[in-house]
Design an enzyme around this catalytic site. Sequence first.
Site, PDB file in Angstrom:
ATOM      1  N   LYS A  70       0.834  -1.206   0.000  1.00 41.26           N
ATOM      2  CA  LYS A  70       0.000   0.000   0.000  1.00 41.26           C
ATOM      3  C   LYS A  70       0.866   1.253   0.000  1.00 41.26           C
ATOM      4  CE  LYS A  70      -3.573  -0.089   2.780  1.00 41.26           C
ATOM      5  NZ  LYS A  70      -4.809  -0.202   2.002  1.00 41.26           N
ATOM      6  N   ARG A 114      -3.656   2.910   8.422  1.00 41.34           N
ATOM      7  CA  ARG A 114      -3.924   1.615   7.782  1.00 41.34           C
ATOM      8  C   ARG A 114      -2.665   0.757   7.768  1.00 41.34           C
ATOM      9  NH1 ARG A 114      -7.131   5.058   4.189  1.00 41.34           N
ATOM     10  NH2 ARG A 114      -9.247   4.229   3.931  1.00 41.34           N
ATOM     11  N   GLY A 126      -8.262  -7.084   4.470  1.00 41.34           N
ATOM     12  CA  GLY A 126      -9.109  -7.222   5.641  1.00 41.34           C
ATOM     13  C   GLY A 126      -8.498  -7.967   6.810  1.00 41.34           C
ATOM     14  N   MET A 185      -5.749  -7.202   8.630  1.00 42.08           N
ATOM     15  CA  MET A 185      -5.183  -6.385   9.702  1.00 42.08           C
ATOM     16  C   MET A 185      -6.072  -5.167   9.927  1.00 42.08           C
ATOM     17  SD  MET A 185      -1.120  -6.788   8.972  1.00 42.08           S
ATOM     18  CE  MET A 185      -1.281  -6.554   7.215  1.00 42.08           C
ATOM     19  N   ARG A 208      -3.524  -1.646  -6.239  1.00 39.70           N
ATOM     20  CA  ARG A 208      -2.735  -2.870  -6.073  1.00 39.70           C
ATOM     21  C   ARG A 208      -3.140  -3.823  -7.181  1.00 39.70           C
ATOM     22  NH1 ARG A 208      -5.708  -4.759  -0.467  1.00 39.70           N
ATOM     23  NH2 ARG A 208      -7.801  -5.003  -1.310  1.00 39.70           N
ATOM     24  N   HIS A 244     -15.857  -8.082   1.627  1.00 37.43           N
ATOM     25  CA  HIS A 244     -14.847  -9.001   2.165  1.00 37.43           C
ATOM     26  C   HIS A 244     -15.082 -10.415   1.664  1.00 37.43           C
ATOM     27  CE1 HIS A 244     -13.424 -11.896   5.221  1.00 37.43           C
ATOM     28  NE2 HIS A 244     -12.352 -11.141   5.214  1.00 37.43           N
ATOM     29  N   SER A 273      13.393 -42.228 -10.805  1.00 42.65           N
ATOM     30  CA  SER A 273      12.203 -41.430 -10.504  1.00 42.65           C
ATOM     31  C   SER A 273      12.184 -41.234  -8.995  1.00 42.65           C
ATOM     32  CB  SER A 273      10.936 -42.143 -10.973  1.00 42.65           C
ATOM     33  OG  SER A 273       9.805 -41.345 -10.692  1.00 42.65           O
ATOM     34  N   CYS A 292       7.979 -38.324  -9.050  1.00 40.04           N
ATOM     35  CA  CYS A 292       6.634 -38.868  -9.238  1.00 40.04           C
ATOM     36  C   CYS A 292       5.788 -38.860  -7.970  1.00 40.04           C
ATOM     37  CB  CYS A 292       6.687 -40.288  -9.809  1.00 40.04           C
ATOM     38  SG  CYS A 292       7.495 -41.467  -8.710  1.00 40.04           S
ATOM     39  N   TYR A 311      11.670 -34.497 -16.020  1.00 45.37           N
ATOM     40  CA  TYR A 311      10.206 -34.443 -16.020  1.00 45.37           C
ATOM     41  C   TYR A 311       9.682 -34.469 -14.590  1.00 45.37           C
ATOM     42  CZ  TYR A 311      10.129 -39.491 -15.043  1.00 45.37           C
ATOM     43  OH  TYR A 311      10.298 -40.730 -14.458  1.00 45.37           O
TER      44      TYR A 311
END
Length: 888
Positions: free
Chosen positions: A25, A95, A104, A106, A351, A467, A775, A842, A862
Amino acid sequence: MKWVYSFGSLICEGDASHRNLLGGKGANLAEMARIGLPVPPGFTISTEVCSYYYDNGHAYPEALTSQVEAALKQIEAETGRSFANPDNPLLLSVRSGARASMPGMMDTVLNLGLNDEVAAGLANASGDARFAYDSYRRFIQMYGDVVLDVDHGLFEDLLEDMKMRLNVFQDTDLGAEDLQALVAQYLQLVEDETGNPFPQDPMTQLWGAVGAVFASWMNQRAITYRRLNDIPAEWGTAVNVQAMVFGNLGDDCATGVAFTRDPATGAKIFYGEYLINAQGEDVVAGIRTPQPLTKAARLAAGSTEPSLEEVMPDVFAELDRVRGVLEAHYRDMQDLEFTIQQNKLYMLQTRNGKRTAEAALNIAVDMAEEGLITTSEAVLKVDAEALDQLLHPTLDPNAEKHVLVRGLPASPGAANGEICLTADKAEKLAADGKRVILVRLETSPEDIHGMHAAAGILTARGGMTSHAAVVARGMGRPCVSGAGELRIDSNEGKVYLGNTTYTEGDIITLDGSTGEVYAGTVATVQPELSGAFATLMGWADAERRMRVRANAETPLDAKTAREFGAEGIGLCRTEHMFFDTDRIVAMREMIMAADTAGRTAALDKLLPYQRQDFAELFTIMAGLPVTIRLLDPPLHEFLPHGEAELAEVAASAGIPLEAARARMLRLEESNPMLGHRGCRLAITYPEICAMQARAIFEAASEVAAKEQPVLPEIMVPLAGTSREIAICRKIIEDVAADVAEKTGITIAYQIGTMVELPRAALCADELAQQAEFFSFGTNDLTQTTLGISRDDAGNFMEAYQDQNIYPTDPFVSIDVDGVGKLVEMGAAGGRKVRGDIKLGICGEHGGDPKSVAFCETVGLDYVSCSPFRVPIARLAAAQAHIRQKADS
């Protein structure tokens, strides 16, 4: 040392790059001021003060007081007003502002600086006593709740009592004298509840609010939010102190929240809500149901309440211009908060806006196609984990539905479950395996644990930016808000949906895409992925280096995996193929056989099943690799349960019941997860390994005979030595040669091992002499490395995370410092002996974006994950590769 940073039109000591220091903020307020947007002046107390505050017993740095006083004088100079001066009062907002958005979670205090004398002065200075005492009663309530810990509901009760006594519905219907009387009641309430009068000294108020914001960093809702969103506690929050501007000064004033694009769909439309003669908390807290921002939105909603575009066209045009400036500047969809005071626009926040997965995809693709960002940046814009929202069923449009009520479509998706009226109960029921719909008058940050546990959320109040809506969208929970025909009787556990009465525990269904609430359970359909999804995934596939396979052992799983873009099967768990009722008896018969002849007889029954299964998988995968793990059952999972099942096995095997019972007792193990399983079965009972190898090669030959390519990879499980692999390899090679001789078809194949024991990773160079691929089975490797049972970790893992022993659950995201080191050692050891060794993972970690990023750093070839997480892994692999290239 500098602790305080000013921003405004005259001085700007920060910018967007200072996010870690000033919080999101504060950094964005400074940035907006820097680029010339109308931002009320203020200052930010840095996150470093928060760290100091917690490291020093809630004390502040010595220089902080003088720096705050100097910054306050800067605000006075820019506004021409004086803090604590009744003749020309400056009021402040205080704030929070962490570097990661925590909407919301804090605390906030508005209208700070008011006391009895200043309120009277504000009434004279503004010429509007109603505005002055409305601001004062709001301040007492917020400060009382946030700083003095007076129950918010007690203030609300006094307000509702007054409205009822005066027979008015809206807060705005109360006059100046009414509000002055309410202020007196509020002041008395604070003294009654705390034993002290409400603080009248504005500087005392300011330091109380600053301390409350820092303290709120460690409130339970903030802790829960950080845990759910992987935000480190050590980041801390900044505190933003800013000159108040007033949306509640009359009918030429307003406050609102807007998004530069639709956060639910991603459509390029100006999306938002506002309230005339109100303050920002009225919108985000859902206290009043707001009006649409644009005329088009009003018409689409069928609303008669005028839009901001219609009521204040000049101010709306300026806000629309700011929308374009901010989106182009930040190159992302923005979430804006604004206040209009006497027809002048002020920007209070921007934001990056929270959005649904569908919106994220559409916004990323549209912005790339508009030339605002590159395709690589578009790939990075979408949270890979959020794709999970798109990969699950939605309501069947052809299903029979009975609409109970309609509200606002606050967060898309469909959900059904039991009605639940409290967050605590929702969490408990969800932990017991129930699906619940959290039904509330309105949600507050204290409900976050219940919202996370719920399948969906329904509220009577609040708009599309309340909210409930913002948090639900961020969590991927369907949400319907502002359902005006919903009434709740918490004492009786009753919910009134239109004309229908429901009791807590009854089933309802939500459609967060339409805002409709239905009776009972409504049928669902599988998602169809195309359009922006296909485009973005195409860009991701072009960027990524690692391949993505799926864990699958059924034709349905394999087909689903292919539809989601899997490039083979990375783990076929053959023991999972035997849980069907027509197979499990033969499986139990094989396990309980006392000799080779008995096992062979049972294996002969299992061979056709295995061959058919493998043939279907090879056909579906059409030449893509299929990694088949040899039998690896913890035997206790297959042993008979109860006399009836034991008798069935005995009869099938042709042995006496008592002999079967004696054999079962001999097979019982103290620790079956580390017992007679994996390659140990193949070594003690080589006929099991031979049967599976025969099923694989006969199935592969059958499919190859139809001129379809096949690529089997046979994986030896739970090996800790090269000798174990060598023994299994000899059995497999002998069977392969025999099948090739009989069919005349030679199948190309590979033999490798699953690395799931610490010894296997430590001795990887030894194992690689026999294994052509590794793997990493990180589910079991995590268990055996940490000495923690995955099935029992839930009893204590949350406490471990709260105390930062493991920042995240190591069964969800790989433990990089421990298990990760073993993976790195194993990969390096394998490559040292066999340069072309194929390396993959995996475990369930294969579908976790953080773990996928780790695999990219190790250079694995992979990852393999469950079918529904294949798109997540594809996108995460691309993001990891883009970031690694940027860092190198």
